[in-house]
Each structure stands twice: as C-alpha cells, then as structure tokens.
Design an enzyme around this catalytic site. Structure first.
Site, PDB file in Angstrom:
ATOM      1  N   THR A 144       0.873  -1.255   0.058  1.00  0.00           N
ATOM      2  CA  THR A 144       0.006   0.106  -0.084  1.00  0.00           C
ATOM      3  C   THR A 144       0.785   1.311  -0.079  1.00  0.00           C
ATOM      4  O   THR A 144       0.500   2.253  -0.634  1.00  0.00           O
ATOM      5  CB  THR A 144      -0.983  -0.172   1.329  1.00  0.00           C
ATOM      6  OG1 THR A 144      -1.838  -1.209   1.108  1.00  0.00           O
ATOM      7  CG2 THR A 144      -1.759   1.123   1.241  1.00  0.00           C
ATOM      8  N   SER A 200       1.791  -7.355  -1.059  1.00  0.00           N
ATOM      9  CA  SER A 200       2.423  -8.346  -0.257  1.00  0.00           C
ATOM     10  C   SER A 200       1.930  -9.982  -0.287  1.00  0.00           C
ATOM     11  O   SER A 200       2.392 -10.875   0.018  1.00  0.00           O
ATOM     12  CB  SER A 200       2.713  -7.896   1.131  1.00  0.00           C
ATOM     13  OG  SER A 200       1.661  -7.972   1.923  1.00  0.00           O
TER      14      SER A 200
HETATM   15  N1  ASP Z   1      -2.785  -5.368   0.795  1.00  0.00           N
HETATM   16  C1  ASP Z   1      -1.439  -4.603   1.027  1.00  0.00           C
HETATM   17  C2  ASP Z   1      -0.431  -5.373   0.820  1.00  0.00           C
HETATM   18  O1  ASP Z   1      -0.213  -6.264   1.645  1.00  0.00           O
HETATM   19  C3  ASP Z   1      -1.771  -4.070   2.354  1.00  0.00           C
HETATM   20  C4  ASP Z   1      -0.724  -2.969   2.715  1.00  0.00           C
HETATM   21  O2  ASP Z   1       0.341  -2.871   2.164  1.00  0.00           O
HETATM   22  O3  ASP Z   1      -1.002  -2.373   3.908  1.00  0.00           O
HETATM   23  O4  ASP Z   1       0.220  -5.264   0.007  1.00  0.00           O
END
Ligand code: ASP
Length: 326
Positions: free
Chosen positions: A14, A58
């Site tokens: 994110t 991720s």
């Molecule tokens: N869905 C995102 C990820 O893990 C969440 C984040 O980065 O906070 O890449």
C-alpha cells in the site's frame, strides 16, 4: 571511513499504491524514488540508496522471494558504508517476511521492515513517517545485533513476536503479550528490552509445499487426506487452545504422520505456548505416538516459514523438532 548510508529495498504494498479511478481501488503506482521524495526529512538523518526489488502487493510475495531478499540483504550489508537496511513491504505478509529475514540473515546490521496502511494518494498517508522511523532505526547503533525488526507507527517490534491485528488501522502491528522492543520518539530511537533468544536457520535453499490448516469446530480429515495424497512436505496445524484438535483431525494427523510428513502444532489463540496439558482424545498429548512437533509460541504462519527453512536443511523429524524446541 566514508559517510554511512541506509539502503532501502522496495517491494511494493500500500505504501507504493495510489487510487486508480478506472478500477476504483488502490494499485501499485509509486517508484522507490517517489517514496523517498515524500520524506524530505530523510536528508537530516543519513544518506539513503534505493534498490527496487518489486512493486507488488504483499499477498504476491512468496517464501522464495523472501529468501531471495535475505540473500540480497546479506550481500548489501557486507559493504562497510552500509549502516543498515530498510525494506518497504505490504502489511499483509510483512510479519512473515521479517521473520524469515530474522532467521536467515547473517548480518548483525539492523534490518527494518515497514510499510503503510494508507496509500500515497489518501488523506494523511502513514508511509512517509514509517519510512523515516525505519531509516532512523536502521541507522542507529543501538539497533545493531537486535535481529530483524518491524518498525511501524513509531513502534519497534521483534520479528518473532509481531503480528497484524487490525484490518485498516495505522497501529495495526502489535506483539501480543510482549509489547514493542522500543519506540521512535521523533529523532530518538529508544529500546526498552531486547530479545533473550535469537535463532538462526540458514539453508542454501528453502523448502516448499508446506501447508497451514486452521482448526475449527467439527473440522474433518478431508484436507489431511488430500495432503497425504499429494504428498505435502510438511503441515502446520493451528490447534485450539494449548494444542487440541477435533477427533477427526487427530486421525488426519496420524494418517499423514504414517507417511512421514512432518506435522507442527501451533495454536489459533494469539498468545501463549502450545503445551501438552490434556490427555483426552485430540489433545497434544493424545497425539504423542504420532510424534508431532510442538511449535512453542509462534503463530501458524510463522511456524510455516520456519518449517520451510528447516526443510531446506533436513527431513528428519528429530532434527526438525530441534528448530522448534530452541
Ligand atoms: N494489501 C496490502 C499489501 O499487503 C496491504 C498493505 O500494504 O498494507 O500489499
């Protein structure tokens, strides 16, 4: 000796996303340089160098990629002018990556992972402040030899203890039952405790095919039969309480054990050890003959990472058990 720097390895998450009008959601959009541009205060801390590894959420990061990152970090850390390393990473699997880095990396230089809960285009993004705090920690002499650290929301957490606890909050990362190792107070990094025991598992390749099964009331042995047929290389079971499973799961565990598949028992409860306290059907003690491995205090997802690494070194149950006992 020349001036020291911190190397920032970007992987995505994110922190590197912006709102996209077409898809009506956050998508990867920010380069490593853009990330740094958003943190002008870095220039007063230490010079930084960017290494772009990937730009993915991720959930797209695999254990193989985590392992590759660990090898990359050890190579980068050899250079005398590198004070420490920061990894920017999505929060969803951040605790798995930092745990793997903690177990694998040889360097004693600080390794700090961070990310963001708010995208770069959202109101009050937390990414820039998290990068600043992570770089300050990675540059700090006190962080040397403390293992891989997760730095988020001005808290410094131990890799083996930290977990994501809230779906959207900027203070999502907690170490239940332990609390953070330290805090970042503007330009001061303050540690209040250190990890008593730090473990290393350093294979040259990582294992694969390790599955995690979470126990729920009434769970049957279907998944165990499927994994026995595969056959899987290892299974982690998230049991109830201090290590108890439904009767059909006990049968499933015994079935896969007969095939020599290692089974590691963790708990779905978020604090405390797995302890063979009961002897009723389905308790950890009732599975003594199946020779299962008790995971200690780590979560199911971390036990899977540990088993993947240990399988890179051995297939023997007793040797695998030693990694979980220590
Ligand atoms: N869905 C995102 C990820 O893990 C969440 C984040 O980065 O906070 O890449």
């Amino acid at each position: 000796m020349g001036k020291k720097k911190v190397v920032i390895i970007t992987t995505g998450g994110t922190i590197a996303m912006k709102y996209d009008e077409v898809t009506n959601g956050l998508v990867p959009a920010i380069s490593g340089d853009d990330l740094i541009q958003a943190v002008p205060a870095l220039k007063d801390v230490i010079p930084v160098e960017i290494v772009e590894y990937s730009n993915v959420p991720s959930g797209h990061i695999t254990p193989d990629m985590m392992f590759e990152l660990a090898l990359m970090i050890d190579k980068i850390a050899i250079a005398e002018d590198v004070a420490g390393i920061v990894i920017t990473h999505g929060t969803d699997t951040q605790e798995e990556t930092i745990y793997l880095l903690d177990l694998v990396c040889k360097t004693e230089k600080p390794i700090c992972i961070t990310g963001a809960m708010r995208g770069a285009s959202e109101t009050g993004p937390d990414g820039p402040a998290n990068i600043l705090a992570a770089v300050r920690t990675a540059a700090c002499q006190e962080a040397v030899g403390k293992g891989a650290l997760l730095v988020f929301n001005d808290e410094i957490h131990a890799a083996s203890e930290v977990t994501k606890t809230q779906t959207t909050s900027c203070s999502t990362f907690k170490s239940p039952g332990w609390g953070p190792l330290g805090h970042v107070y503007f330009d001061r990094v303050v540690f209040k405790r250190r990890m008593e025991k730090r473990q290393k598992i350093q294979p040259t390749t990582i294992g694969s095919d390790v599955y995690l099964i979470k126990c729920v009331a009434g769970l049957d042995d279907y998944l165990f039969k499927a994994l026995a047929a595969k056959p899987a290389r290892g299974i982690v079971v998230e049991a109830f309480g201090c290590g108890n499973v439904p009767p059909a799961v006990k049968e499933g565990i015994e079935l896969v054990r007969k095939q020599g598949i290692p089974v590691v028992l963790t708990s779905r409860v978020h604090m405390g050890r797995v302890v063979p306290a009961y002897s009723y059907l389905g308790s950890a003690q009732s599975m003594k003959d199946a020779d299962i491995i008790l995971a200690g205090e780590i979560t199911g997802q971390k036990a899977r990472i540990k088993l993947l690494l240990a399988l890179g070194l051995t297939d023997e149950t007793e040797k695998l058990r030693a990694y979980f006992d220590s």
